[in-house]
Write a protein that holds these residues in place. Structure first.
Motif, mmCIF file in Angstrom:
data_model
loop_
_atom_site.group_PDB
_atom_site.id
_atom_site.type_symbol
_atom_site.label_atom_id
_atom_site.label_comp_id
_atom_site.label_asym_id
_atom_site.label_seq_id
_atom_site.Cartn_x
_atom_site.Cartn_y
_atom_site.Cartn_z
ATOM 1 N N ARG A 1 4.042 10.208 -7.283
ATOM 2 C CA ARG A 1 5.079 10.575 -8.263
ATOM 3 C C ARG A 1 4.451 10.812 -9.638
ATOM 4 O O ARG A 1 4.792 11.783 -10.330
ATOM 5 N N LYS A 2 3.508 9.943 -10.055
ATOM 6 C CA LYS A 2 2.882 10.110 -11.368
ATOM 7 C C LYS A 2 1.970 11.344 -11.410
ATOM 8 O O LYS A 2 1.885 12.017 -12.440
ATOM 9 N N ASN A 3 1.329 11.652 -10.304
ATOM 10 C CA ASN A 3 0.507 12.858 -10.255
ATOM 11 C C ASN A 3 1.335 14.117 -10.404
ATOM 12 O O ASN A 3 0.920 15.083 -11.059
ATOM 13 N N ALA A 4 2.514 14.085 -9.804
ATOM 14 C CA ALA A 4 3.403 15.240 -9.947
ATOM 15 C C ALA A 4 3.850 15.393 -11.395
ATOM 16 O O ALA A 4 3.920 16.507 -11.946
ATOM 17 N N GLU A 5 4.138 14.277 -12.037
ATOM 18 C CA GLU A 5 4.549 14.312 -13.448
ATOM 19 C C GLU A 5 3.380 14.783 -14.334
ATOM 20 O O GLU A 5 3.574 15.547 -15.283
ATOM 21 N N LEU A 6 2.123 14.331 -14.007
ATOM 22 C CA LEU A 6 0.958 14.738 -14.794
ATOM 23 C C LEU A 6 0.679 16.218 -14.632
ATOM 24 O O LEU A 6 0.293 16.895 -15.589
ATOM 25 N N SER A 7 0.908 16.735 -13.439
ATOM 26 C CA SER A 7 0.671 18.159 -13.200
ATOM 27 C C SER A 7 1.590 19.018 -14.058
ATOM 28 O O SER A 7 1.200 20.111 -14.499
ATOM 29 N N GLU B 1 0.816 -1.198 0.000
ATOM 30 C CA GLU B 1 0.000 0.000 0.000
ATOM 31 C C GLU B 1 0.858 1.260 0.000
ATOM 32 O O GLU B 1 0.615 2.212 -0.743
ATOM 33 N N ALA B 2 1.895 1.250 0.819
ATOM 34 C CA ALA B 2 2.776 2.413 0.881
ATOM 35 C C ALA B 2 3.539 2.599 -0.439
ATOM 36 O O ALA B 2 3.714 3.726 -0.927
ATOM 37 N N GLU B 3 3.927 1.478 -1.053
ATOM 38 C CA GLU B 3 4.661 1.562 -2.317
ATOM 39 C C GLU B 3 3.769 2.105 -3.439
ATOM 40 O O GLU B 3 4.201 2.972 -4.208
ATOM 41 N N VAL B 4 2.513 1.618 -3.533
ATOM 42 C CA VAL B 4 1.601 2.088 -4.581
ATOM 43 C C VAL B 4 1.250 3.563 -4.372
ATOM 44 O O VAL B 4 1.166 4.334 -5.326
ATOM 45 N N GLN B 5 1.027 3.969 -3.142
ATOM 46 C CA GLN B 5 0.711 5.362 -2.851
ATOM 47 C C GLN B 5 1.851 6.275 -3.252
ATOM 48 O O GLN B 5 1.628 7.362 -3.802
ATOM 49 N N LYS B 6 3.056 5.808 -3.035
ATOM 50 C CA LYS B 6 4.233 6.595 -3.410
ATOM 51 C C LYS B 6 4.328 6.747 -4.927
ATOM 52 O O LYS B 6 4.641 7.830 -5.447
ATOM 53 N N GLU B 7 4.033 5.638 -5.652
ATOM 54 C CA GLU B 7 4.083 5.684 -7.106
ATOM 55 C C GLU B 7 2.999 6.616 -7.661
ATOM 56 O O GLU B 7 3.228 7.361 -8.625
#
Length: 844
Positions: free
Chosen positions: A365-371, A356-362
């Motif tokens: 990271r992808k949301n930051a890239e999408l922004s 859960e912690a690993e998926v949340q971290k990913e």
């Protein structure tokens, strides 16, 4: 049985005893109010029928005459025949309706907006019928400048709201030509409808092609702009893939979090179970594991086998020891398996928490890239949406164009002919039988109503029912017609021996006694209706019964009452009393009849209104009421002078004298209304100067002439009486034969609480087993009061002056208007009296 109540002389100065009235109920129950309403409606209907039946021959003749005129009028008209064609108009198919709707939204042509009914009745259809059938060469179309107008005027289209069926009719004098024209109207409509549909389809295809070219050009431009933007911003195209990846990660995160929550819940339940001092391995959730269930089942089987061995062998037997070792091994395996399950729960929970912690971290990271990419992807999304919309519109239009082409080639007519026109045999107009019959019914109703209005306005009173049912006042007596020599100062009807006239006075006396009042005003609607005649005869009749009677000549403009009584008044008149010259006892004069006294003027008074309106006159009349058994006031007519109104303020009990065949019904109704409006109380009416028909003369001769029936009576009358009696016996199923009578009756009613009421009545229906008694409802008794009467003691007078004493039981009680009808069954009657009744009925 006790002796019925007799009227006794009242000493001077004492108050006479009046019959105890029946108590009036405080409130009428709903069923009684309904019965009274029904009775009132029935009485009104009977009165209307009686009024109409008087002119029934005239009404019938007038109705027949009007019907004959209508029949001759329609017979002279040219008959018109109607030919009819029935068609079924199906609705538009869904695809065709959409296409036609596209045309109707885009076209302003007037014909496209017409309804099917308008199309059938359009001039285009009419002109095509004229052209197809060549009607311009056929009379009467040949002489017309506009044959299509005649087609439209004689055409009728009937469309049902609940059905798609339409009836197309054509009206014409020639039945065969009417059928041809009706068929051709439908054929022309079908052709024009099909042409219109094909025209719609052709315009639809043309407009769709133009619209498709426009959308194709727009789609090409949108795709060109989209490709150019992708070349200039290559990273923007990856935005869509990045969003889908983030969406997959979010879905996985949701799943992992849900599984983690389930494991956490199970561990918390185990910890709480352990805190209670129990072995965590014994938790019910662990026992649900399939491996645990299987091991527990094996242990239970080994225990059963061990129990069976112990019943055969001893504890130290090798086979027993072997089974115990196997049981111990299984229990050890069970404990190890429970421990492994608990450890698996803990390890799975930790693994899921780490994932859960690993998926949340990913995802972060992808949301930051999408922004980072979103700032440059706005114009790209707009271009992409426009291109998608253009593509969808273009594809939909191409699909409609294909369907329009198929429908234009294969669509069938929506109009189906259900039945063709047949040559009519009977004319549609005029329908002589129906029109004539309806005219007869309407004329019959109209003339009946006119006859009823004519009766109310012009016709005189000619029956008892017209007074009791129409004006709603009871008829106290019916005085027969007497000759002028006997009526004007000659022989009194009370001196004629037993007869109908003396019985009328007897009934009138009974009604006045039953009312419980002492003073009565006798008035009328018009002059010369017999007020003085009735007052004179009634006064003499009451005086001869031992009563003290005072008759007041209160018609100060007419001195006929004084002349009939033969009294010389002199100076001791009412005018000198009012002037103070005499006292009240001085102006009361004795007459030739013992017990009958007169009070009145010595000459015509010109100030009659002032005399009656004076306080001294009112005090005089009120004082004399206590000195006499009855005070009878002879009043002027209501409609001529206000004297009667003033007298009713002093003596509220009013008796109307109505002359048979002379008094107008409308005027009598108006006079009674004025009396009631002035506060007077209508005691009833006396029907005077009644002319008896042959049935009344037959009744009179039977009861008062010797020899029974007259020999000159036609034989058919006797046969008719016998036939009516047999029919009545068959219908009513009576045990004893009944006959119509009119015998005076005195009876005492005994109620359930033991009280008694005394009444005078008339026996109108008599048999050996009982009778029907009728009397005036002076005390305003209700249906509930009548139901309390259980039995009566009665005394009935026979035509030969003999009497019958009997005790009866009430079997039926009914109130109709102001009359009470009591059905009485004899329960105690002597053999001698019963023989008298039988002898009377045998003579009938």
């Amino acid at each position: 049985m006790g002796e019925p109540l007799r009227h006794q002389n009242v000493p001077e100065g004492e108050e006479p005893k009046t019959p105890a009235p029946v108590e009036i109920s405080a409130a009428k129950p709903p069923e009684l109010a309904y019965q009274e309403l029904a009775s009132s409606i029935e009485d009104s209907a009977r009165f209307f029928w009686r009024a109409v039946s008087r002119s029934k021959l005239l009404i019938l003749a007038a109705s027949v005459l009007v019907s004959v005129f209508v029949f001759l009028y329609y017979k002279a008209q040219t008959p018109l025949y109607r030919a009819e064609v029935k068609v079924l108009i199906e609705p538009e198919e869904s695809e065709a309706a959409q296409i036609v709707g596209f045309v109707q939204r885009s076209s302003q042509h007037e014909t496209d907006m017409m309804t099917e009914k308008d199309v059938i009745q359009s001039r285009i259809v009419a002109e095509r019928v004229v052209e197809t059938l060549e009607l311009k060469t056929i009379p009467p179309f040949k002489q017309l400048q506009d044959p299509a107008g005649l087609i439209l005027s004689n055409m009728s289209v009937d469309a049902s709201l609940r059905s798609r069926a339409v009836s197309v009719g054509f009206l014409f004098a020639d039945p065969s030509l009417a059928a041809k024209i009706a068929d051709e109207i439908v054929n022309a409509y079908i052709e024009i409808s099909e042409e219109k549909t094909r025209s719609w389809m052709m315009r639809t295809v043309e407009q769709m092609r133009a619209e498709a070219a426009r959308l194709k050009q727009r789609l090409d431009e949108d795709q060109k702009k989209l490709k150019q933007y992708e070349v200039e911003h290559p990273k923007v195209a990856a935005t869509d893939a990045l969003e889908k990846h983030i969406q997959r990660l979010s879905t996985e995160l949701t799943k992992v979090s849900s599984e983690k929550l389930d494991f956490k819940t199970q561990l918390e339940e185990l910890a709480a179970f352990q805190q209670q001092g129990a072995d965590v391995r014994d938790h019910p959730s662990i026992a649900k594991d399939p491996s645990i269930t299987q091991t527990v089942h094996a242990i239970q089987q080994k225990q059963v086998e061990l129990t069976q061995l112990l019943t055969i062998y001893k504890e130290q037997f090798p086979l027993v020891i072997e089974k115990r070792n196997e049981l111990a091994t299984l229990q050890e395996i069970l404990g190890q398996r429970k421990t492994e399950i608990i450890e698996d729960l803990k390890s799975n929970y930790l693994l899921l928490a780490a994932r859960e912690a690993e998926v949340q971290k990913e995802i972060d990271r992808k949301n930051a890239e999408l922004s980072t990419l979103i700032g440059a992807s706005g114009p790209y999304e707009v271009l992409l949406g426009e291109a998608q919309v253009s593509k969808t519109l273009y594809a939909t239009l191409i699909e409609r164009m294909d369907k329009a082409g198929i429908l234009g080639r294969s669509q069938q007519s929506r109009v189906k002919v259900l039945s063709r026109a047949r040559v009519p045999r009977k004319p549609h107009w005029p329908q002589i039988e129906r029109n004539t019959s309806m005219t007869f019914v309407i004329a019959l109703a109209a003339f009946s109503y006119l006859a009823y209005l004519f009766f109310l306005m012009v016709k005189p009173i000619e029956s008892e029912e017209e007074i009791s049912l129409g004006i709603k006042i009871p008829v106290l007596a019916q005085v027969p017609h007497v000759s002028s020599s006997k009526g004007e100062g000659g022989e009194l009807i009370v001196d004629q021996g037993e007869g109908v006239g003396k019985d009328a006075l007897h009934f009138l006396r009974a009604a006045l006694v039953a009312s419980g009042q002492r003073a009565f005003v006798f008035t009328s609607t018009n002059p010369s209706e017999g007020k003085t005649f009735v007052v004179h005869n009634l006064g003499v009749y009451l005086a001869r019964e031992g009563k003290r009677i005072l008759v007041v000549g209160s018609d100060f403009r007419d001195l006929r009452l004084r002349a009939r009584l033969g009294v010389e008044v002199g100076e001791k008149c009412i005018a000198n009393y009012l002037a103070g010259h005499f006292e009240a006892k001085d102006i009361i004069h004795e007459t030739k009849e013992p017990g009958l006294f007169y009070l009145g003027p010595t000459e015509v008074l010109k100030n009659a209104v002032e005399v009656i309106a004076s306080i001294k006159f009112e005090q005089l009349i009120r004082g004399l009421m206590s000195q006499f058994d009855f005070v009878l006031l002879d009043s002027p007519p209501v409609g001529l002078f206000p004297d009667a109104m003033l007298l009713t303020n002093i003596v509220q009990n009013t008796v109307f004298v109505v002359r048979f065949g002379k008094t107008p019904y409308r005027k009598l109704a108006k006079s009674t209304h004025e009396i009631q409006k002035n506060g007077g109380r209508l005691t009833g009416a006396v029907l005077n100067d009644k002319t008896m028909g042959w049935q009344n003369y037959y009744y009179y001769n039977y009861y008062y002439e010797r020899g029974g029936r007259r020999k000159f009576l036609p034989r058919f009358i006797r046969e008719a009486d016998q036939y009516v009696a047999r029919v009545r016996d068959f219908v009513e199923r009576r045990k004893h034969e009944r006959f119509k009578t009119a015998l005076p009756l005195e009876f005492v009613c005994k109620t359930s609480d033991g009280t008694e009421q005394h009444f005078w009545a008339i026996a109108t229906d008599l048999s050996e087993g009982g009778m029907l008694a009728e009397y005036w409802n002076q005390s305003q008794a209700t249906q509930g009061d009548l139901e309390q009467i259980k039995e009566i003691d009665l005394k009935m007078r026979l035509p030969n002056r003999d009497h019958i004493l009997a005790k009866g039981e009430i079997t039926r009680a009914l109130i109709r208007g102001q009359q009470i009808h009591l059905g009485v069954q004899f329960i105690d009657i002597s053999d001698e009296d019963r023989a008298k009744v039988k002898e009377l009925l045998d003579k009938r």
